[in-house]
Scaffold this active site. Structure first.
Site, PDB file in Angstrom:
ATOM      1  N   LYS A 156     -28.104  24.774  -7.971  1.00 28.92           N
ATOM      2  CA  LYS A 156     -26.987  23.899  -8.348  1.00 28.92           C
ATOM      3  C   LYS A 156     -26.077  23.736  -7.143  1.00 28.92           C
ATOM      4  CE  LYS A 156     -27.579  24.726 -13.144  1.00 28.92           C
ATOM      5  NZ  LYS A 156     -27.922  25.916 -13.862  1.00 28.92           N
ATOM      6  N   GLU A 171     -45.983  30.797 -25.594  1.00 30.62           N
ATOM      7  CA  GLU A 171     -45.485  30.320 -26.890  1.00 30.62           C
ATOM      8  C   GLU A 171     -46.216  29.068 -27.369  1.00 30.62           C
ATOM      9  OE1 GLU A 171     -43.696  31.418 -24.430  1.00 30.62           O
ATOM     10  OE2 GLU A 171     -41.822  32.348 -25.059  1.00 30.62           O
ATOM     11  N   THR A 184     -44.769  37.733 -24.085  1.00 30.90           N
ATOM     12  CA  THR A 184     -44.389  36.964 -22.890  1.00 30.90           C
ATOM     13  C   THR A 184     -43.959  37.951 -21.819  1.00 30.90           C
ATOM     14  OG1 THR A 184     -42.136  36.777 -23.657  1.00 30.90           O
ATOM     15  CG2 THR A 184     -43.603  34.963 -24.179  1.00 30.90           C
ATOM     16  N   TRP A 190     -28.487  18.987  -9.083  1.00 30.75           N
ATOM     17  CA  TRP A 190     -29.594  19.936  -9.174  1.00 30.75           C
ATOM     18  C   TRP A 190     -30.621  19.665  -8.079  1.00 30.75           C
ATOM     19  CZ3 TRP A 190     -31.175  20.463 -15.076  1.00 30.75           C
ATOM     20  CH2 TRP A 190     -30.092  21.010 -15.781  1.00 30.75           C
TER      21      TRP A 190
HETATM   22  P1  AMP Z   1     -46.219  32.126 -19.472  1.00 29.31           P
HETATM   23  O1  AMP Z   1     -45.797  32.052 -20.879  1.00 29.31           O
HETATM   24  O2  AMP Z   1     -46.111  33.490 -18.875  1.00 29.31           O
HETATM   25  O3  AMP Z   1     -47.564  31.516 -19.281  1.00 29.31           O
HETATM   26  O4  AMP Z   1     -45.204  31.249 -18.601  1.00 29.31           O
HETATM   27  C1  AMP Z   1     -44.926  29.917 -18.936  1.00 29.31           C
HETATM   28  C2  AMP Z   1     -44.134  29.278 -17.834  1.00 29.31           C
HETATM   29  O5  AMP Z   1     -44.916  29.149 -16.640  1.00 29.31           O
HETATM   30  C3  AMP Z   1     -43.718  27.868 -18.131  1.00 29.31           C
HETATM   31  O6  AMP Z   1     -42.591  27.804 -18.972  1.00 29.31           O
HETATM   32  C4  AMP Z   1     -43.443  27.327 -16.742  1.00 29.31           C
HETATM   33  O7  AMP Z   1     -42.184  27.713 -16.270  1.00 29.31           O
HETATM   34  C5  AMP Z   1     -44.508  28.011 -15.916  1.00 29.31           C
HETATM   35  N1  AMP Z   1     -45.641  27.110 -15.691  1.00 29.31           N
HETATM   36  C6  AMP Z   1     -46.816  27.077 -16.333  1.00 29.31           C
HETATM   37  N2  AMP Z   1     -47.621  26.123 -15.824  1.00 29.31           N
HETATM   38  C7  AMP Z   1     -46.932  25.519 -14.835  1.00 29.31           C
HETATM   39  C8  AMP Z   1     -47.204  24.439 -13.931  1.00 29.31           C
HETATM   40  N3  AMP Z   1     -48.379  23.808 -13.913  1.00 29.31           N
HETATM   41  N4  AMP Z   1     -46.232  24.083 -13.068  1.00 29.31           N
HETATM   42  C9  AMP Z   1     -45.041  24.714 -13.059  1.00 29.31           C
HETATM   43  N5  AMP Z   1     -44.731  25.734 -13.871  1.00 29.31           N
HETATM   44  C10 AMP Z   1     -45.657  26.136 -14.754  1.00 29.31           C
END
Ligand code: AMP
Length: 545
Positions: free
Chosen positions: A438, A330, A185, A443
Site C-alpha cells: 500500500k 477451501e 489449510t 495498491w
Molecule cells: P492453499 O489453500 O494452501 O492451496 O492456498 C490457496 C492460496 O494459494 C490462494 O488463495 C492463492 O493465494 C494462492 N494461489 C493458488 N494458486 C495460485 C496461482 N495460480 N497464482 C497465484 N496465487 C495462487
C-alpha cells in the site's frame, strides 16, 4: 413436482467402481517408497481398497471417524483413501512438511483414530506419538520384509494388516452429503483450519476438474500427479483420473527434477500437475542435460503464480502447453484454469502469454465476484482490483469445529486474494489481501513484480514485500535468489524491469539472499520475510525525511 429420476448418491467410491469396471487393466504405476517401480491396475486397487474397508471395520473404525494418512502419492495411499471412503469414514491427509508442533495440533484437533503412514515418516511419528493420544494404531504402508522395529502403538505393516481379511465386502451406501475427506489449510496466520469435503462435493468437483476446459483429461491420457495428495485434496487427481480412466503414474517420495523426468519419459506421460517450484527444478535439470519432453502435452501449474518465463520455456522450447490454475484448499481446490476460450484462441506469442499470466476462468460450479472492502461489486474490466469471493457446491461453508460464519449475505466465501476479472471472465490474482503493497493509498501487486523479476535470465526466485517508508507508508523491496553460479547487481535487475511497469511500481531496493523461505505447501512465506526485513531502511527513506 419432483423429477422421476433415480436416487443415485454421488459417493466417491463409485469412482473406483467405475474405473475397475470400464478401465480395469489401465496401469497404475508407482515409484515405491522402498525403491522399485510397482505396477498395478484399477481393478486390483479396488479389490485391495475393499480389504482396507473391511480391515478398518475390524479395527472398530466407524462412519464419521477420521483416519489420518501421512503418505506420498502411491498405489497404497490411493487404496487407503478409497477404503476409508467406502465405509463412510473420513480420510485426513496430514502434510508431513509442517512443523511437528503443527502436526500434533492438527491430529489432535481432528481427533484422528488411526494413522496410516509411509516408512519415510516413522522416525517423525515416533518423536511425536506421545502427544497423539487419539491415535489407537499405526499402519505403515509397507510389507513385512521392510517393516522397521518401532515403538509406535499397535504398529503393523499394511500388507500384513490387509492380509488378515478376505476382501469379501461391499461398500456402504449413505447420504451423498456425508463427510469424505479433511485437509487443514496451511495457516500462515493463526491456527490451521480444517476443511471438510463431502462425497458429493468431491464427486462434483472431479467432474468439474476433468472438463475439457479444465484439465481436459481422458482415458487415453497418462497422468502424473506430482502435487502430493496431502496438498489441497491432491488437486482432485485421485478422483478425476480414475473417473476418466486415464493411466496413473505416481512419483512416491522422489520429486526432484531427474526422478520426475525419468517417469515422464519412461511412461510417456501426457499430463502432469504441480506447483512452480517443482517445475523450476525440472527445467533446470533439462537445461543441464539437454533432454527433451517428447510425450508431455499439458502441464497444470498452480498453487502460486506461474512465472511468465516458465510458461514460455515449457511452450516454446519443449512444446508443452501450460495451463495456469488457481484454487485453494477451501475450494476442493480448483477455482479457475487458464485455457483458451474462442475470444483468445487466435492469440500467439507475447499476447497469448499475457493471457496465460491470468489464473483463468472458472468451470461450471464456481461463481466469482470481486468487491471493495465495503462489499460493493466491482466491474469486470481487467483493471479494477478487488477482494475475490467465490461460491459453489465444492466450496467450504464452514471450518471443522469452528463456530464462525465465513460466508457473506449472498453465500460467497472471501478467498483472501485480490484479483481483477476481465470482460471474458478471466480472473487474475494480483495479490493476497495481506501482501499487497500500500503505497500512498494506491495498491502495488507484489505478484506482478515477482513475475517480472523472475523473467530476468539470472534470477531463480523473487519475492516482493512492502517495507515501511516515511512518505508513502510502504514501498516494495525486491528479494532475489540468483541461479546457481550467476552474478547480478541491483542495477542489472532494476534496469531489466524499467519500462515494463509503471514508474511508481519500481522496487525501492533489491537484496540478494541465498534462499527464500517457503511454507509446507511450497508458497513463499512472506510473513517470515516481513519479519526479517521489518527494520530495513530503504535508500529512498532518507531523502523523504
Ligand atoms: P492453499 O489453500 O494452501 O492451496 O492456498 C490457496 C492460496 O494459494 C490462494 O488463495 C492463492 O493465494 C494462492 N494461489 C493458488 N494458486 C495460485 C496461482 N495460480 N497464482 C497465484 N496465487 C495462487
Amino acid at each position: 413436482m419432483l423429477g422421476l429420476m433415480q436416487d443415485w448418491p454421488l459417493l466417491c467410491h463409485r469412482i473406483i467402481d467405475h474405473a475397475a469396471t470400464y478401465h480395469a487393466e489401465r496401469p497404475v504405476v508407482t515409484r515405491s517408497v522402498e525403491g522399485p517401480i510397482v505396477t498395478t491396475t484399477y481393478a486390483r486397487i479396488r479389490e485391495r481398497a475393499l480389504k482396507v474397508a473391511q480391515r478398518l471395520e475390524k479395527d472398530g473404525i466407524k462412519a464419521g471417524d477420521r483416519v489420518a494418512t501421512m503418505a506420498w502419492n502411491t498405489w497404497r495411499h490411493l487404496e487407503t483413501w478409497y477404503g476409508i471412503l467406502g465405509i463412510g469414514a473420513v480420510y485426513h491427509t496430514v502434510n508431513p512438511r509442517l512443523f511437528p508442533d503443527q502436526i500434533v495440533w492438527i491430529v489432535n484437533h481432528a481427533e484422528d483414530r488411526m494413522m496410516i503412514a509411509d516408512l519415510t515418516f516413522v522416525p517423525l511419528l515416533e518423536k511425536i506419538a506421545g502427544r497423539l493420544p487419539t491415535i489407537e494404531r499405526y499402519v505403515i504402508l509397507t510389507d513385512a520384509a521392510h517393516m522397521p522395529k518401532t515403538t509406535l502403538k499397535n504398529a503393523v505393516a499394511y500388507e500384513d494388516w490387509i492380509a488378515e481379511v478376505d476382501g469379501d465386502f461391499a461398500w456402504k451406501s449413505f447420504d451423498e452429503n456425508t463427510a469424505a475427506g479433511m485437509c487443514y489449510t496451511s495457516g500462515t496466520t493463526g491456527e490451521p483450519k480444517g476443511v471438510l469435503y463431502s462425497h458429493r462435493s468431491n464427486v462434483l468437483h472431479a467432474f468439474m476438474a476433468a472438463l475439457p476446459d479444465s484439465k481436459g483429461i481422458k482415458s487415453r491420457d497418462v497422468v502424473l500427479p506430482v502435487v502430493p495428495f496431502f496438498h489441497a485434496n491432491g488437486w482432485s487427481l485421485a478422483f478425476s483420473t480414475p473417473m476418466v480412466g486415464a493411466a496413473l503414474i505416481m512419483p512416491g517420495p522422489k520429486l526432484d527434477g531427474a526422478s520426475i523426468y525419468e517417469l515422464l519419459n519412461t511412461y510417456k506421460v501426457t499430463f502432469t500437475a504441480a506447483v512452480p517450484t517443482v517445475w523450476l527444478m525440472l527445467l533446470q535439470d533439462l537445461e543441464k542435460t539437454g533432454a527433451d519432453l517428447p510425450y508431455l502435452e499439458r502441464v497444470v501449474i498452480g498453487g502460486s503464480a506461474c512465472p511468465r518465463a516458465m510458461t514460455k520455456t515449457f511452450q516454446d522450447k519443449y512444446g508443452v502447453e501450460v495451463i495456469h490454475a488457481w484454487g485453494m484448499t477451501e475450494m476442493s481446490p480448483l477455482g479457475s484454469l487458464c485455457t483458451m476460450k474462442p475470444e483468445y484462441a487466435a492469440l500467439t506469442g507475447e499476447a497469448r502469454l499475457d493471457v496465460q499470466m491470468k489464473q483463468g476462468h472458472p468451470p461450471f460450479g464456481v461463481e466469482m465476484k470481486i468487491t471493495d472492502d465495503a462489499g460493493k461489486t466491482l466491474p469486470w474490466d481487467g483493471k479494477t482490483f478487488g477482494r475475490l469471493k467465490v461460491r459453489g457446491p465444492a466450496v467450504a461453508k464452514a471450518y471443522f469445529k469452528l463456530d464462525q460464519d465465513i460466508l457473506d449475505d449472498d453465500g460467497f466465501f472471501d478467498t483472501g486474494d485480490v484479483a481483477t476479472i476481465d470482460p471474458y471472465g478471466y480472473m487474475q490474482v494480483t495479490d493476497r489481501s495481506k501482501d499487497v503493497i500500500k503505497s500512498g493509498g494506491e495498491w502495488i501487486s507484489s505478484i506482478d513484480l515477482e513475475n517480472l523479476a523472475v523473467g530476468h535470465p539470472k534470477v531463480a526466485e523473487a519475492a516482493v514485500i512492502g517495507v515501511h517508508h516515511p512518505k508513502w507508508d510502504e514501498r516494495p523491496l525486491l528479494v532475489i535468489v540468483l541461479k546457481k553460479g550467476e552474478q547480478a547487481s541491483k542495477e542489472d535487475i532494476l534496469g531489466f524491469m524499467q519500462g515494463r511497469i509503471a514508474k511508481w511500481w519500481m522496487p525501492d531496493d533489491v537484496v540478494f539472499v541465498d534462499e527464500i523461505p517457503h511454507t509446507a505447501t511450497g508458497k513463499i512465506q512472506k510473513t517470515v520475510l516481513r519479519d526479517r526485513f521489518r527494520d530495513y531502511r530503504l535508500p529512498t527513506a532518507e531523502a523523504a525525511e
